[in-house]
Structures are given as structure tokens and as C-alpha cells.
Design a protein around this motif. Structure first.
Motif, PDB file in Angstrom:
ATOM      1  N   ALA A  92      -8.472 -14.574   0.797  1.00 30.80           N
ATOM      2  CA  ALA A  92      -8.733 -13.858   2.045  1.00 30.80           C
ATOM      3  C   ALA A  92      -7.913 -14.484   3.164  1.00 30.80           C
ATOM      4  CB  ALA A  92     -10.220 -13.913   2.397  1.00 30.80           C
ATOM      5  N   ASP A  93      -7.724 -13.706   4.212  1.00 33.94           N
ATOM      6  CA  ASP A  93      -7.186 -14.202   5.485  1.00 33.94           C
ATOM      7  C   ASP A  93      -5.845 -14.936   5.381  1.00 33.94           C
ATOM      8  OD1 ASP A  93      -9.486 -13.136   6.579  1.00 33.94           O
ATOM      9  OD2 ASP A  93     -10.522 -15.056   6.712  1.00 33.94           O
ATOM     10  N   PHE A  94      -4.868 -14.273   4.744  1.00 33.89           N
ATOM     11  CA  PHE A  94      -3.527 -14.868   4.742  1.00 33.89           C
ATOM     12  C   PHE A  94      -3.022 -14.997   6.175  1.00 33.89           C
ATOM     13  CE2 PHE A  94      -1.783 -13.471   0.299  1.00 33.89           C
ATOM     14  CZ  PHE A  94      -2.579 -14.421  -0.305  1.00 33.89           C
ATOM     15  N   ASN A  95      -2.339 -16.099   6.441  1.00 31.70           N
ATOM     16  CA  ASN A  95      -1.644 -16.280   7.712  1.00 31.70           C
ATOM     17  C   ASN A  95      -0.211 -16.692   7.396  1.00 31.70           C
ATOM     18  OD1 ASN A  95      -1.482 -19.228   7.479  1.00 31.70           O
ATOM     19  ND2 ASN A  95      -3.691 -19.196   7.827  1.00 31.70           N
ATOM     20  N   LYS A  96       0.522 -17.166   8.342  1.00 28.83           N
ATOM     21  CA  LYS A  96       1.936 -17.492   8.119  1.00 28.83           C
ATOM     22  C   LYS A  96       2.119 -18.570   7.050  1.00 28.83           C
ATOM     23  CE  LYS A  96       6.169 -18.969  10.433  1.00 28.83           C
ATOM     24  NZ  LYS A  96       6.816 -19.332  11.685  1.00 28.83           N
ATOM     25  N   TYR A  97       1.197 -19.540   6.991  1.00 25.55           N
ATOM     26  CA  TYR A  97       1.380 -20.708   6.127  1.00 25.55           C
ATOM     27  C   TYR A  97       0.442 -20.792   4.928  1.00 25.55           C
ATOM     28  CZ  TYR A  97       4.068 -22.189  10.151  1.00 25.55           C
ATOM     29  OH  TYR A  97       4.991 -22.248  11.165  1.00 25.55           O
ATOM     30  N   GLY A  98      -0.596 -19.976   4.886  1.00 26.18           N
ATOM     31  CA  GLY A  98      -1.569 -20.071   3.803  1.00 26.18           C
ATOM     32  C   GLY A  98      -2.669 -19.053   3.959  1.00 26.18           C
ATOM     33  N   GLY A  99      -3.896 -19.484   3.722  1.00 25.71           N
ATOM     34  CA  GLY A  99      -5.042 -18.594   3.815  1.00 25.71           C
ATOM     35  C   GLY A  99      -6.282 -19.281   3.306  1.00 25.71           C
ATOM     36  N   ASP A 100      -7.198 -18.500   2.753  1.00 26.75           N
ATOM     37  CA  ASP A 100      -8.449 -19.020   2.212  1.00 26.75           C
ATOM     38  C   ASP A 100      -8.585 -18.636   0.748  1.00 26.75           C
ATOM     39  OD1 ASP A 100      -9.336 -20.094   4.642  1.00 26.75           O
ATOM     40  OD2 ASP A 100     -10.360 -18.233   5.199  1.00 26.75           O
ATOM     41  N   ILE A 101      -9.050 -19.576  -0.048  1.00 24.22           N
ATOM     42  CA  ILE A 101      -9.515 -19.287  -1.400  1.00 24.22           C
ATOM     43  C   ILE A 101     -11.030 -19.265  -1.291  1.00 24.22           C
ATOM     44  CG2 ILE A 101      -9.605 -20.038  -3.801  1.00 24.22           C
ATOM     45  CD1 ILE A 101      -6.912 -21.460  -3.336  1.00 24.22           C
ATOM     46  N   VAL A 102     -11.646 -18.156  -1.710  1.00 25.34           N
ATOM     47  CA  VAL A 102     -13.083 -17.979  -1.539  1.00 25.34           C
ATOM     48  C   VAL A 102     -13.788 -18.005  -2.893  1.00 25.34           C
ATOM     49  CG1 VAL A 102     -12.816 -16.737   0.636  1.00 25.34           C
ATOM     50  CG2 VAL A 102     -12.882 -15.447  -1.499  1.00 25.34           C
ATOM     51  N   PHE A 103     -15.039 -18.460  -2.871  1.00 25.25           N
ATOM     52  CA  PHE A 103     -15.814 -18.647  -4.093  1.00 25.25           C
ATOM     53  C   PHE A 103     -17.228 -18.118  -3.922  1.00 25.25           C
ATOM     54  CE2 PHE A 103     -12.890 -22.154  -3.551  1.00 25.25           C
ATOM     55  CZ  PHE A 103     -12.298 -22.326  -4.785  1.00 25.25           C
ATOM     56  N   ARG A 104     -17.726 -17.510  -4.987  1.00 27.38           N
ATOM     57  CA  ARG A 104     -19.143 -17.185  -5.092  1.00 27.38           C
ATOM     58  C   ARG A 104     -19.603 -17.793  -6.420  1.00 27.38           C
ATOM     59  NH1 ARG A 104     -20.205 -11.271  -4.130  1.00 27.38           N
ATOM     60  NH2 ARG A 104     -19.013 -11.040  -6.050  1.00 27.38           N
ATOM     61  N   VAL A 105     -20.586 -18.679  -6.351  1.00 21.83           N
ATOM     62  CA  VAL A 105     -21.080 -19.385  -7.533  1.00 21.83           C
ATOM     63  C   VAL A 105     -22.486 -18.877  -7.827  1.00 21.83           C
ATOM     64  CG1 VAL A 105     -21.538 -21.639  -8.575  1.00 21.83           C
ATOM     65  CG2 VAL A 105     -19.739 -21.417  -6.815  1.00 21.83           C
ATOM     66  N   SER A 106     -22.697 -18.406  -9.041  1.00 22.07           N
ATOM     67  CA  SER A 106     -24.007 -17.880  -9.418  1.00 22.07           C
ATOM     68  C   SER A 106     -24.383 -18.370 -10.810  1.00 22.07           C
ATOM     69  CB  SER A 106     -24.000 -16.355  -9.376  1.00 22.07           C
ATOM     70  OG  SER A 106     -23.043 -15.837 -10.284  1.00 22.07           O
ATOM     71  N   GLU A 144      -3.477  -6.866  -1.731  1.00 27.14           N
ATOM     72  CA  GLU A 144      -4.742  -6.409  -1.184  1.00 27.14           C
ATOM     73  C   GLU A 144      -5.377  -7.392  -0.193  1.00 27.14           C
ATOM     74  OE1 GLU A 144      -5.583  -9.074  -4.567  1.00 27.14           O
ATOM     75  OE2 GLU A 144      -4.162  -7.465  -4.266  1.00 27.14           O
ATOM     76  N   VAL A 145      -4.838  -8.609  -0.116  1.00 25.50           N
ATOM     77  CA  VAL A 145      -5.428  -9.626   0.764  1.00 25.50           C
ATOM     78  C   VAL A 145      -5.075  -9.324   2.208  1.00 25.50           C
ATOM     79  CG1 VAL A 145      -5.470 -12.078   1.359  1.00 25.50           C
ATOM     80  CG2 VAL A 145      -5.384 -11.366  -1.056  1.00 25.50           C
ATOM     81  N   ASN A 146      -6.084  -9.402   3.080  1.00 20.53           N
ATOM     82  CA  ASN A 146      -5.855  -9.127   4.501  1.00 20.53           C
ATOM     83  C   ASN A 146      -4.945 -10.189   5.116  1.00 20.53           C
ATOM     84  OD1 ASN A 146      -8.151 -10.995   4.241  1.00 20.53           O
ATOM     85  ND2 ASN A 146      -8.310 -10.818   6.454  1.00 20.53           N
ATOM     86  N   ARG A 147      -4.208  -9.787   6.137  1.00 16.37           N
ATOM     87  CA  ARG A 147      -3.271 -10.679   6.834  1.00 16.37           C
ATOM     88  C   ARG A 147      -3.764 -10.907   8.259  1.00 16.37           C
ATOM     89  NH1 ARG A 147      -1.567  -9.702   1.966  1.00 16.37           N
ATOM     90  NH2 ARG A 147       0.596 -10.096   1.436  1.00 16.37           N
ATOM     91  N   LEU A 148      -3.782 -12.158   8.669  1.00 19.87           N
ATOM     92  CA  LEU A 148      -4.112 -12.501  10.044  1.00 19.87           C
ATOM     93  C   LEU A 148      -2.815 -12.713  10.823  1.00 19.87           C
ATOM     94  CD1 LEU A 148      -6.983 -15.091   9.447  1.00 19.87           C
ATOM     95  CD2 LEU A 148      -7.193 -12.666   9.987  1.00 19.87           C
ATOM     96  N   PRO A 149      -2.852 -12.447  12.125  1.00 20.23           N
ATOM     97  CA  PRO A 149      -1.619 -12.653  12.904  1.00 20.23           C
ATOM     98  C   PRO A 149      -1.206 -14.117  12.982  1.00 20.23           C
ATOM     99  CG  PRO A 149      -3.426 -11.800  14.282  1.00 20.23           C
ATOM    100  CD  PRO A 149      -3.930 -11.936  12.904  1.00 20.23           C
TER     101      PRO A 149
END
Length: 149
Positions: A92-106, A144-149
């Protein structure tokens, strides 16, 4: 003090893997320790990247590696020794240099949500010793990952 809030849309998750809680992952309170969960998140991240043909170390290619810049974890319920845990992973939330790796643990056995987490990451050129923009080939793998400014 404000509490951490993490919420991820289901479409963020594009990979799934499972791991068992080992006896050595249990802390003095008899449940999964936070240090062990962080190690399991790191393993899930590595499996996710490997499944997408990405070397996250930068060691096997001449390109940049991926480094973690921050970690946020929200614990929802306990896990215990020998519990089988499902790690859903996405971006999620790609930016110029990286972004977020998100996790759901169940826990598949009863559907319990154990934790939500996110790793901030950037691309790093180890030779130059500096952060670099996301390689276009990486971004193209995840349109499909959203891009942040």
C-alpha cells in the motif's frame, strides 16, 4: 495517549502463507511474544517478495535492496504454542522511494484475528549508501497499489 489504528482494505492482500507458533516463540505470559511475531512478519515479507521474484537483500543483483524504515503492530488477541497462523501480505501507499508492506495475521482454526501490522520500506543502494527511488520494474509488478504524492 492516542492508540494506534490500522485498517487495510481486503484488496491490498495479494499473498498468503502459514507458519506455526513454536514453543520458543512463547513469552513469560504464555502467549506469542512480540519479538517472535516481528520475526514471523519478516519471514512472511521475505516469502512474499520471493514469490514475486524479488530479491529483497540487494545482494544477488546489482540493483538496490529493500530496507525497513518503521514497523507498526496492533495486537488483537493471543496466539499460543502450536497455533497455525495465516499471514496475508500486500502493499500500500507507494511513494517516490518505497511504501508499506501490510499484514493481516489470523488463526484459521477459529478465524481469530491475531494482529495487523505494516512495515514502511524504502529502496537502498548499498554501494552508494543512500535511499533511491522505487525501481520502475518493481512498481510495474504491482499496478494496483495506490500512489501517494
Amino acid at each position: 495517549m492516542a492508540r494506534l489504528h490500522l485498517e487495510f482494505p481486503a484488496h491490498c492482500f495479494c499473498y498468503r502463507t502459514e507458519m506455526s507458533v513454536r514453543g520458543s516463540d512463547i513469552n513469560g505470559a504464555r502467549h506469542l511474544g512480540n519479538d517472535a511475531l516481528v520475526s514471523m512478519l519478516s519471514e512472511a515479507r521475505s516469502r512474499f517478495l520471493f514469490a514475486h521474484g524479488i530479491d529483497d537483500s540487494g545482494a544477488e543483483t546489482s540493483g538496490p535492496g529493500i530496507i525497513v524504515t518503521d514497523l507498526a503492530t496492533l495486537y488483537k488477541t493471543e496466539a499460543h504454542a502450536r497455533d497455525r497462523l495465516r499471514f496475508e501480505v500486500g502493499l500500500a501507499d507507494f511513494n517516490k522511494y518505497g511504501g508499506d508492506i501490510v499484514f493481516r495475521v489470523s488463526r484459521p482454526a477459529d478465524g481469530a484475528l491475531i494482529a495487523l501490522a505494516k512495515y514502511g520500506f524504502v529502496f537502498f543502494d548499498y554501494g552508494a549508501g543512500k535511499v533511491v527511488p522505487i525501481p520502475e520494474a518493481f512498481a510495474a509488478r504491482f499496478p494496483e497499489v495506490n500512489r501517494l504524492p
